[in-house]
Design an enzyme around this catalytic site. Structure first.
Site, mmCIF file in Angstrom:
data_model
loop_
_atom_site.group_PDB
_atom_site.id
_atom_site.type_symbol
_atom_site.label_atom_id
_atom_site.label_comp_id
_atom_site.label_asym_id
_atom_site.label_seq_id
_atom_site.Cartn_x
_atom_site.Cartn_y
_atom_site.Cartn_z
ATOM 1 N N ASP A 178 -0.330 11.417 4.294
ATOM 2 C CA ASP A 178 -0.348 10.319 5.270
ATOM 3 C C ASP A 178 0.740 10.536 6.311
ATOM 4 O O ASP A 178 0.523 10.402 7.513
ATOM 5 C CB ASP A 178 -0.106 8.973 4.577
ATOM 6 C CG ASP A 178 -1.304 8.462 3.797
ATOM 7 O OD1 ASP A 178 -2.424 8.542 4.324
ATOM 8 O OD2 ASP A 178 -1.101 7.977 2.674
ATOM 9 N N LEU A 229 -4.858 9.076 8.395
ATOM 10 C CA LEU A 229 -5.570 9.647 7.255
ATOM 11 C C LEU A 229 -6.300 8.555 6.489
ATOM 12 O O LEU A 229 -5.745 7.945 5.578
ATOM 13 C CB LEU A 229 -4.601 10.395 6.338
ATOM 14 C CG LEU A 229 -5.305 11.308 5.327
ATOM 15 C CD1 LEU A 229 -5.932 12.500 6.035
ATOM 16 C CD2 LEU A 229 -4.350 11.787 4.266
ATOM 17 N N ASP A 230 -7.536 8.325 6.860
ATOM 18 C CA ASP A 230 -8.375 7.370 6.142
ATOM 19 C C ASP A 230 -8.880 8.003 4.853
ATOM 20 O O ASP A 230 -9.282 9.163 4.831
ATOM 21 C CB ASP A 230 -9.568 6.984 7.020
ATOM 22 C CG ASP A 230 -10.550 6.089 6.293
ATOM 23 O OD1 ASP A 230 -10.189 4.932 6.015
ATOM 24 O OD2 ASP A 230 -11.664 6.553 5.993
ATOM 25 N N ASP A 263 0.835 -1.199 0.000
ATOM 26 C CA ASP A 263 0.000 0.000 0.000
ATOM 27 C C ASP A 263 0.868 1.246 0.000
ATOM 28 O O ASP A 263 1.882 1.320 0.703
ATOM 29 C CB ASP A 263 -0.912 0.022 1.238
ATOM 30 C CG ASP A 263 -2.072 -0.948 1.119
ATOM 31 O OD1 ASP A 263 -2.215 -1.564 0.052
ATOM 32 O OD2 ASP A 263 -2.824 -1.089 2.097
ATOM 33 N N ASP A 290 -5.446 5.461 12.534
ATOM 34 C CA ASP A 290 -5.252 5.597 11.095
ATOM 35 C C ASP A 290 -5.236 7.103 10.871
ATOM 36 O O ASP A 290 -6.291 7.746 10.872
ATOM 37 C CB ASP A 290 -6.391 4.940 10.318
ATOM 38 C CG ASP A 290 -6.237 5.104 8.812
ATOM 39 O OD1 ASP A 290 -5.297 5.815 8.379
ATOM 40 O OD2 ASP A 290 -7.054 4.547 8.062
ATOM 41 N N GLU A 332 -1.056 3.256 11.415
ATOM 42 C CA GLU A 332 -0.977 2.600 10.110
ATOM 43 C C GLU A 332 0.329 2.943 9.411
ATOM 44 O O GLU A 332 0.837 2.153 8.610
ATOM 45 C CB GLU A 332 -2.157 3.011 9.231
ATOM 46 C CG GLU A 332 -2.136 2.307 7.880
ATOM 47 C CD GLU A 332 -3.331 2.603 7.020
ATOM 48 O OE1 GLU A 332 -3.586 1.830 6.073
ATOM 49 O OE2 GLU A 332 -4.010 3.617 7.283
ATOM 50 N N GLU A 333 0.874 4.094 9.712
ATOM 51 C CA GLU A 333 2.074 4.547 9.014
ATOM 52 C C GLU A 333 3.371 4.056 9.640
ATOM 53 O O GLU A 333 4.453 4.382 9.160
ATOM 54 C CB GLU A 333 2.085 6.081 8.951
ATOM 55 C CG GLU A 333 0.830 6.681 8.335
ATOM 56 C CD GLU A 333 0.452 6.074 7.003
ATOM 57 O OE1 GLU A 333 1.353 5.742 6.217
ATOM 58 O OE2 GLU A 333 -0.758 5.908 6.747
ATOM 59 N N GLU A 337 -9.079 0.557 12.640
ATOM 60 C CA GLU A 337 -10.168 0.944 11.739
ATOM 61 C C GLU A 337 -11.468 0.235 12.137
ATOM 62 O O GLU A 337 -12.460 0.889 12.486
ATOM 63 C CB GLU A 337 -9.795 0.625 10.280
ATOM 64 C CG GLU A 337 -8.675 1.513 9.761
ATOM 65 C CD GLU A 337 -8.263 1.198 8.328
ATOM 66 O OE1 GLU A 337 -7.996 2.144 7.574
ATOM 67 O OE2 GLU A 337 -8.193 -0.007 7.962
#
Length: 341
Positions: free
Chosen positions: A67, A110-111, A61, A108, A89-90, A269
């Site tokens: 992000d 930046l969804d 991804d 997360d 997530e990052e 999430e």
């Protein structure tokens, strides 16, 4: 009449309870990060190449510029909060923040980052758990102390639960305050709207395909009523719509390589969205099992996700339980469904 602020709401909820006050402090820090990110998003292309790819996760991804900026804003905001452990997530692994902290946070940042350069809504999702040690982020969703998301759209919204219902707030930009607009969000048990990425229909399993076909058949099909389709490609935007007026959202696993367990992350999430939905009288499952009962095995574990109006979420589970009785293939509108309303 000026509505209640986020600070007022959290102060009233926390009282003199030390752990609750730590949760309140952390939510306010996340709101501060959201305000800063909202200002950056409002500048759009004037803020530079926010949609440019800067790297990739281990699973392939992409990471956009924004992000990484959002991740840094969240980390900076939580640096002085009572947070011992932060997962994002990052980041491949969680990082330690405050050794004296009582909480673990997963985000997360930046969804919906695929929408950055198209002026569509994006968001930040977070969950707050008690700090129990190095594996604190692998507790099941039932252990969440608070969860929520910020939605950056025409207005900046915050959906929040601390386990006492789901509240909705809107950023009052001139005053820099989030103000309550809904004290007790309620997701209607039934709905006439569903959200799913229909471009993947050929990869769906039998249960998902038959459920969507029955919705598409409308008043002439087994549901005896018409449905509308909504899909934003930003889960928080779909979630906010469902909190406001009901609906169901499906991101199932499918037959594509790497998609067998869905693509959404359980810890930061699915779990926070599930907590919000249940506190608003909705439901959330992986298609069969309640999301909040799943024990995570890793920070970035993926999971199929179905959430929204309870009646429809339960109906999807029935399709999965009875999948063997459904047709393997069926032409659209060419049958009367086996699971009638």
């Amino acid at each position: 009449m000026i509505s209640r602020t986020l600070q007022d709401h959290l102060d009233g909820w926390a009282g003199s309870d030390a752990l609750r006050r730590d949760v309140a402090t952390t939510v306010l820090a996340l709101a501060d990060a959201g305000r800063a990110l909202a200002e950056l998003l409002a500048a759009g292309p004037l803020a530079g190449g926010l949609a440019e790819v800067r790297g990739f996760h281990a699973d392939g991804d992409s990471q956009k510029e924004l992000d990484l900026v959002a991740d840094e804003l969240v980390r900076d905001a939580l640096a002085s909060a009572p947070v011992a452990l932060l997962g994002s997530e990052e980041m491949d692994e969680p990082v330690e923040l405050n050794p004296a902290g009582t909480l673990a946070v997963a985000v997360d940042p930046l969804d919906g980052s695929s929408n950055i350069d198209t002026d569509l809504s994006v968001g930040t999702i977070f969950t707050i758990l008690p700090y129990t040690g190095a594996d604190a982020l692998l507790q099941p969703g039932t252990q969440q102390l608070a969860a929520g998301f910020l939605l950056y759209g025409p207005h900046v919204a915050l959906a929040l639960t601390t386990g006492a219902g789901t509240q909705l707030f809107v950023l009052d930009r001139p005053f820099g305050q989030f103000r309550m607009v809904e004290a007790e969000a309620q997701v209607p048990a039934e709905t006439g709207e569903y959200a799913i990425n229909a471009s993947n229909a050929r990869h769906w399993d039998r249960a998902v395909r038959c459920y969507i076909e029955d919705c598409l058949a409308g008043g002439e099909g087994p549901r005896d009523r018409d449905f509308n389709t909504r899909w934003v490609a930003s889960m928080v935007a779909d979630a906010y719509r469902i909190l406001v007026r009901g609906g169901i959202y499906l991101y199932p696993g499918d037959a594509r390589r790497g998609y067998g367990q869905g693509r959404l992350r359980l810890v930061y999430e699915a779990n926070p969205i599930a907590f919000l939905m249940e506190q608003a009288q909705g439901a959330a499952t992986d298609g069969l099992q309640r999301i909040l009962d799943i024990v995570p095995e890793s920070l970035h574990q993926r999971v199929p996700l179905v959430f929204g109006s309870r009646g429809e979420v339960e109906r999807v589970a029935r399709y999965h339980r009875d999948a063997s009785a459904l047709p393997e293939r069926s032409p659209l509108f060419g049958r009367r469904g086996l699971l009638r309303a």
